[in-house]
Design a protein around this motif. Structure first.
Motif, PDB file in Angstrom:
ATOM      1  N   PHE A 187      65.510  29.555  12.848  1.00  0.00           N
ATOM      2  CA  PHE A 187      64.116  29.762  12.409  1.00  0.00           C
ATOM      3  C   PHE A 187      63.501  31.071  12.901  1.00  0.00           C
ATOM      4  O   PHE A 187      62.480  31.511  12.389  1.00  0.00           O
ATOM      5  CB  PHE A 187      63.239  28.588  12.866  1.00  0.00           C
ATOM      6  CG  PHE A 187      63.698  27.273  12.300  1.00  0.00           C
ATOM      7  CD1 PHE A 187      63.584  27.026  10.934  1.00  0.00           C
ATOM      8  CD2 PHE A 187      64.274  26.302  13.094  1.00  0.00           C
ATOM      9  CE1 PHE A 187      64.024  25.813  10.388  1.00  0.00           C
ATOM     10  CE2 PHE A 187      64.709  25.099  12.563  1.00  0.00           C
ATOM     11  CZ  PHE A 187      64.590  24.847  11.207  1.00  0.00           C
ATOM     12  N   GLY A 188      64.119  31.672  13.905  1.00  0.00           N
ATOM     13  CA  GLY A 188      63.735  32.992  14.381  1.00  0.00           C
ATOM     14  C   GLY A 188      62.250  33.199  14.522  1.00  0.00           C
ATOM     15  O   GLY A 188      61.570  32.473  15.248  1.00  0.00           O
ATOM     16  N   SER A 189      61.738  34.158  13.776  1.00  0.00           N
ATOM     17  CA  SER A 189      60.351  34.590  13.960  1.00  0.00           C
ATOM     18  C   SER A 189      59.337  33.567  13.449  1.00  0.00           C
ATOM     19  O   SER A 189      58.150  33.706  13.693  1.00  0.00           O
ATOM     20  CB  SER A 189      60.129  35.923  13.248  1.00  0.00           C
ATOM     21  OG  SER A 189      60.416  35.737  11.865  1.00  0.00           O
ATOM     22  N   ARG A 190      59.803  32.560  12.727  1.00  0.00           N
ATOM     23  CA  ARG A 190      58.854  31.547  12.241  1.00  0.00           C
ATOM     24  C   ARG A 190      58.333  30.672  13.405  1.00  0.00           C
ATOM     25  O   ARG A 190      57.321  30.004  13.299  1.00  0.00           O
ATOM     26  CB  ARG A 190      59.507  30.667  11.186  1.00  0.00           C
ATOM     27  CG  ARG A 190      59.699  31.429   9.865  1.00  0.00           C
ATOM     28  CD  ARG A 190      60.807  30.842   9.048  1.00  0.00           C
ATOM     29  NE  ARG A 190      60.432  29.572   8.442  1.00  0.00           N
ATOM     30  CZ  ARG A 190      61.286  28.768   7.795  1.00  0.00           C
ATOM     31  NH1 ARG A 190      62.569  29.122   7.709  1.00  0.00           N
ATOM     32  NH2 ARG A 190      60.879  27.647   7.276  1.00  0.00           N
ATOM     33  N   ILE A 191      59.071  30.668  14.513  1.00  0.00           N
ATOM     34  CA  ILE A 191      58.652  29.888  15.679  1.00  0.00           C
ATOM     35  C   ILE A 191      57.685  30.705  16.542  1.00  0.00           C
ATOM     36  O   ILE A 191      58.024  31.811  16.977  1.00  0.00           O
ATOM     37  CB  ILE A 191      59.873  29.470  16.533  1.00  0.00           C
ATOM     38  CG1 ILE A 191      60.757  28.511  15.733  1.00  0.00           C
ATOM     39  CG2 ILE A 191      59.427  28.827  17.844  1.00  0.00           C
ATOM     40  CD1 ILE A 191      62.017  28.098  16.445  1.00  0.00           C
ATOM     41  N   ARG A 192      56.488  30.158  16.742  1.00  0.00           N
ATOM     42  CA  ARG A 192      55.530  30.845  17.635  1.00  0.00           C
ATOM     43  C   ARG A 192      55.722  30.411  19.086  1.00  0.00           C
ATOM     44  O   ARG A 192      55.598  31.197  19.999  1.00  0.00           O
ATOM     45  CB  ARG A 192      54.102  30.515  17.211  1.00  0.00           C
ATOM     46  CG  ARG A 192      53.698  31.179  15.909  1.00  0.00           C
ATOM     47  CD  ARG A 192      52.202  31.095  15.764  1.00  0.00           C
ATOM     48  NE  ARG A 192      51.808  31.088  14.367  1.00  0.00           N
ATOM     49  CZ  ARG A 192      50.634  30.708  13.953  1.00  0.00           C
ATOM     50  NH1 ARG A 192      49.735  30.260  14.809  1.00  0.00           N
ATOM     51  NH2 ARG A 192      50.325  30.755  12.677  1.00  0.00           N
ATOM     52  N   SER A 193      55.973  29.126  19.261  1.00  0.00           N
ATOM     53  CA  SER A 193      56.287  28.661  20.624  1.00  0.00           C
ATOM     54  C   SER A 193      57.164  27.420  20.528  1.00  0.00           C
ATOM     55  O   SER A 193      57.110  26.685  19.533  1.00  0.00           O
ATOM     56  CB  SER A 193      55.004  28.338  21.397  1.00  0.00           C
ATOM     57  OG  SER A 193      54.471  27.124  20.963  1.00  0.00           O
ATOM     58  N   ILE A 194      57.981  27.213  21.564  1.00  0.00           N
ATOM     59  CA  ILE A 194      58.855  26.037  21.582  1.00  0.00           C
ATOM     60  C   ILE A 194      58.942  25.528  23.020  1.00  0.00           C
ATOM     61  O   ILE A 194      59.042  26.315  23.967  1.00  0.00           O
ATOM     62  CB  ILE A 194      60.254  26.369  20.982  1.00  0.00           C
ATOM     63  CG1 ILE A 194      61.105  25.097  20.901  1.00  0.00           C
ATOM     64  CG2 ILE A 194      60.960  27.443  21.783  1.00  0.00           C
ATOM     65  CD1 ILE A 194      62.295  25.256  19.952  1.00  0.00           C
ATOM     66  N   THR A 195      58.808  24.216  23.179  1.00  0.00           N
ATOM     67  CA  THR A 195      58.815  23.631  24.527  1.00  0.00           C
ATOM     68  C   THR A 195      59.812  22.481  24.574  1.00  0.00           C
ATOM     69  O   THR A 195      59.850  21.656  23.665  1.00  0.00           O
ATOM     70  CB  THR A 195      57.414  23.062  24.866  1.00  0.00           C
ATOM     71  OG1 THR A 195      56.441  24.022  24.494  1.00  0.00           O
ATOM     72  CG2 THR A 195      57.272  22.749  26.343  1.00  0.00           C
ATOM     73  N   LEU A 196      60.599  22.456  25.655  1.00  0.00           N
ATOM     74  CA  LEU A 196      61.532  21.341  25.876  1.00  0.00           C
ATOM     75  C   LEU A 196      61.056  20.585  27.105  1.00  0.00           C
ATOM     76  O   LEU A 196      60.788  21.184  28.145  1.00  0.00           O
ATOM     77  CB  LEU A 196      62.943  21.892  26.104  1.00  0.00           C
ATOM     78  CG  LEU A 196      63.988  20.883  26.594  1.00  0.00           C
ATOM     79  CD1 LEU A 196      64.268  19.835  25.525  1.00  0.00           C
ATOM     80  CD2 LEU A 196      65.289  21.606  26.958  1.00  0.00           C
ATOM     81  N   SER A 197      60.899  19.265  26.988  1.00  0.00           N
ATOM     82  CA  SER A 197      60.409  18.512  28.155  1.00  0.00           C
ATOM     83  C   SER A 197      60.976  17.097  28.164  1.00  0.00           C
ATOM     84  O   SER A 197      61.362  16.566  27.130  1.00  0.00           O
ATOM     85  CB  SER A 197      58.882  18.454  28.136  1.00  0.00           C
ATOM     86  OG  SER A 197      58.447  17.817  26.958  1.00  0.00           O
ATOM     87  N   LYS A 198      60.966  16.510  29.384  1.00  0.00           N
ATOM     88  CA  LYS A 198      61.258  15.088  29.507  1.00  0.00           C
ATOM     89  C   LYS A 198      60.046  14.354  28.932  1.00  0.00           C
ATOM     90  O   LYS A 198      58.933  14.876  28.967  1.00  0.00           O
ATOM     91  CB  LYS A 198      61.435  14.717  30.989  1.00  0.00           C
ATOM     92  CG  LYS A 198      62.692  15.292  31.615  1.00  0.00           C
ATOM     93  CD  LYS A 198      63.909  14.516  31.156  1.00  0.00           C
ATOM     94  CE  LYS A 198      65.196  15.129  31.698  1.00  0.00           C
ATOM     95  NZ  LYS A 198      66.373  14.647  30.935  1.00  0.00           N
ATOM     96  N   PRO A 199      60.200  13.142  28.435  1.00  0.00           N
ATOM     97  CA  PRO A 199      59.048  12.466  27.832  1.00  0.00           C
ATOM     98  C   PRO A 199      57.942  12.214  28.861  1.00  0.00           C
ATOM     99  O   PRO A 199      58.225  11.835  30.004  1.00  0.00           O
ATOM    100  CB  PRO A 199      59.627  11.148  27.327  1.00  0.00           C
ATOM    101  CG  PRO A 199      61.073  11.159  27.590  1.00  0.00           C
ATOM    102  CD  PRO A 199      61.421  12.367  28.362  1.00  0.00           C
TER     103      PRO A 199
END
Lengths: 276, 318
Positions: B280-292
């Motif tokens: 998705f490259g530039s289409r992503i403004r921010s992305i976060t990975l977290s435990k629930p």
């Protein structure tokens, strides 16, 4: 269901006297710590009495005839009634906010009877109102009214009865109100006319029929009359008073009892309003 | 031998403000000694339940018991067994700390030497004895809270009910307040609190999640988080719906778009993340990975974000 928790030491019931006494004490202590309330409640009727009594004195007649008393003297019992009314009412305003975000929240979830809450608030505010009215009463000689032991005792008794009546009136008005603004509106629309159309500042005999009628059904008329009887207890006939002592006493007594009962009824019924 | 009775028993409680359903068939039990949280956004019904359990509001239907006593028909029995910490302190700011405590104690039938001893004990336990003669209006928010708690503990209640206890407190005061709460909890006092704060909720033994008047989940915080069986990826992207569609089709993930934000759950989130960037490259403004988190649990159970969406509506209904 069976109570399995160890609650034997929590079976205490506070009764009536303890909670009632603590609410009265709290009312007096917080009043004395708010000097603006002391000054406002005592100063306003004093200024009003001097301005109206002194300013309108020359044009004053009691129903077209010379009464033999001047206007400052005539309005003195009315000023006493005003002190009782305003002090009581101002004490009760605190209920409105107190119940939603103050001290009263804690009182309402305590195992205290609603009777104790009403009596605590009403007696506390009555003590304050009567205390201030007593200070004002000492100014009676300036209105050419003679102070005597019998006059002081009779007036004190009348003031206690009237204090309970107007405080209980303020209690239930504050209890049903959602905002202090609403309470002020009621004060201007109901309580001020109750005072002005009570014969406190002018005799109703020379007024329009509607004014005379309102004065007749207004319980404050009888309260002011009772004060006149008490102030002139040792000089019967010296007061300008169209209502007999027994009538004035009985109506004021009924006023106090009915207001008190109505306050207790509302407080018992509407605990659900406490935090709404 | 007496049968075990939970300290709080809520049975099919329903409450209406006019036609608005504030509580819709709520049932749960709280055993003695537990720290139990009612978690939900404003307007979810938890404050209505607070009023019912503190005897201030009779429910439209259903029943609730505190220590075996009905909150409607045995109010006085319930009141003598609970301590209530309100969101805005129920203290008289014109009185001193000690005066407030003495007044509070007398309302519960305490007097003379017994009351003096208890006032002294709670002020020491809550570390406010050096401010006992200070007017309450001169105290900080954190100290006022502690005085409020002291007032509630004077009569040694079996159950302490707290409404948003740390609302408006700074982080240091919050931590301190919880330390004192925990001490009482360790002594066997049952704690029941309403909150919309996830960190606060995380400290409870068990939680009831409320949404729009319904109890949507009940369990220990970790247990609830395990319901969201995977890690959570939150993506803010241009054209979220399109990206979400591609994610679902190509990466075999459970994907939802909530308020324009893509929320996906995956057991292999860490492996997938670089692939997402590549695709998705530039289409992503921010992305976060977290435990629930509990917020994720709320979304998982309700399908929408934990937001104070309903309060305005409820207030209008009142």
């Amino acid at each position: 269901m069976t109570d399995s928790t160890n609650l034997s030491d929590q079976e205490k019931r506070p009764g009536l006297i303890g909670p009632c006494g603590t609410l009265i004490r709290r009312e007096i202590v917080r009043f004395l710590r708010q000097r603006s309330r002391v000054i406002g409640a005592l100063g306003t009727p004093l200024i009003f009495w001097l301005m109206v009594g002194g300013g309108l004195g020359r044009s004053f007649t009691t129903g077209g005839e010379s009464s033999g008393i001047d206007y400052l003297e005539y309005t003195f019992p009315g000023a006493l009634a005003a002190i009782l009314l305003f002090t009581s009412i101002f004490s009760m305003i605190s209920i409105i906010d107190d119940r939603r975000e103050g001290f009263m929240q804690g009182v309402l979830v305590a195992p205290v009877s609603r009777l104790a809450i009403v009596l605590g608030k009403v007696i506390g505010a009555t003590v304050l109102a009567v205390g201030q009215a007593c200070i004002f009463l000492l100014l009676a000689p300036f209105a050419t009214i003679t102070l005597s032991v019998s006059m002081l005792a009779a007036t004190l008794a009348a003031m206690v009865l009237i204090g309970i009546a107007v405080t209980a009136l303020g209690f239930w008005l504050a209890w049903i109100m959602d905002s202090t603004q609403g309470f002020h509106a009621v004060m201007n629309m109901v309580l001020m006319p109750m005072l002005i159309l009570s014969g406190a500042f002018f005799p109703p005999s020379g007024s329009a029929a509607i004014v005379r009628w309102i004065t007749f059904v207004n319980p404050m008329t009888y309260a002011v009359s009772l004060l006149r009887h008490a102030i002139y207890v040792s000089q019967p006939g010296a007061a300008v008073n169209s209502i007999g002592f027994v009538t004035a006493l009985l109506v004021t007594l009924c006023f106090a009892v009915s207001m008190l009962l109505f306050s207790i009824f509302l407080a018992s019924r509407e605990s659900a309003r406490a935090l709404n | 031998m007496s049968r075990f009775v939970p300290i709080v028993n809520v049975d099919n409680i329903r409450h209406l403000y006019g036609s608005h359903v504030a509580l819709d068939g709520i049932s749960f039990e709280v055993p003695a000694g537990e720290c139990f949280g009612l978690l939900g956004p404003n307007g979810s019904g938890k404050s209505t339940l607070f009023k019912i359990l503190t005897t201030l509001l009779p429910p439209s239907s259903g029943s609730a018991f505190v220590a075996g006593h009905n909150v409607v028909t045995q109010r006085s029995d319930v009141r003598s067994r609970i301590g209530v910490v309100f969101q805005s302190p129920s203290l008289d700011i014109h009185l001193t700390v000690r005066e407030n405590l003495v007044h509070g104690g007398r309302l519960y039938g305490l007097s003379s030497e017994d009351l003096r001893r208890r006032v002294s004990a709670v002020t020491q336990a809550l570390n406010i004895d050096d401010r006992a003669n200070a007017l309450v209006k001169t105290l900080s928010g954190g100290l006022k809270r502690r005085v409020e708690l002291a007032k509630c503990m004077l009569h040694e209640p079996a159950l302490l009910i707290l409404d948003e206890p740390c609302n408006g407190l700074d982080p240091v005061a919050r931590v301190e307040f919880w330390q004192y709460l925990t001490r009482y909890g360790n002594r066997g006092v049952t704690l029941l609190l309403t909150t919309h704060d996830m960190d606060e909720a995380d400290q409870c033994d068990r939680l009831a999640l409320f949404d729009r008047g319904k109890l949507v989940a009940l369990g220990m915080p970790d247990e609830l988080k395990q319901r969201v069986s995977a890690d959570c990826i939150t993506i803010v992207a241009d054209d979220a719906a399109l990206v979400a569609g591609e994610l679902e089709a190509n990466f075999k993930m459970t994907v939802r778009v909530i308020d324009g934000v893509i929320r996906a759950e995956s057991r292999e989130a860490a492996t997938i993340m670089p692939q997402l960037f590549a695709r998705f490259g530039s289409r992503i403004r921010s992305i976060t990975l977290s435990k629930p988190t509990l917020g994720d649990v709320f979304m998982h159970e309700t399908g929408h974000r934990f937001a104070n969406h309903a309060d305005k509506n409820v207030e209008e209904q009142r």
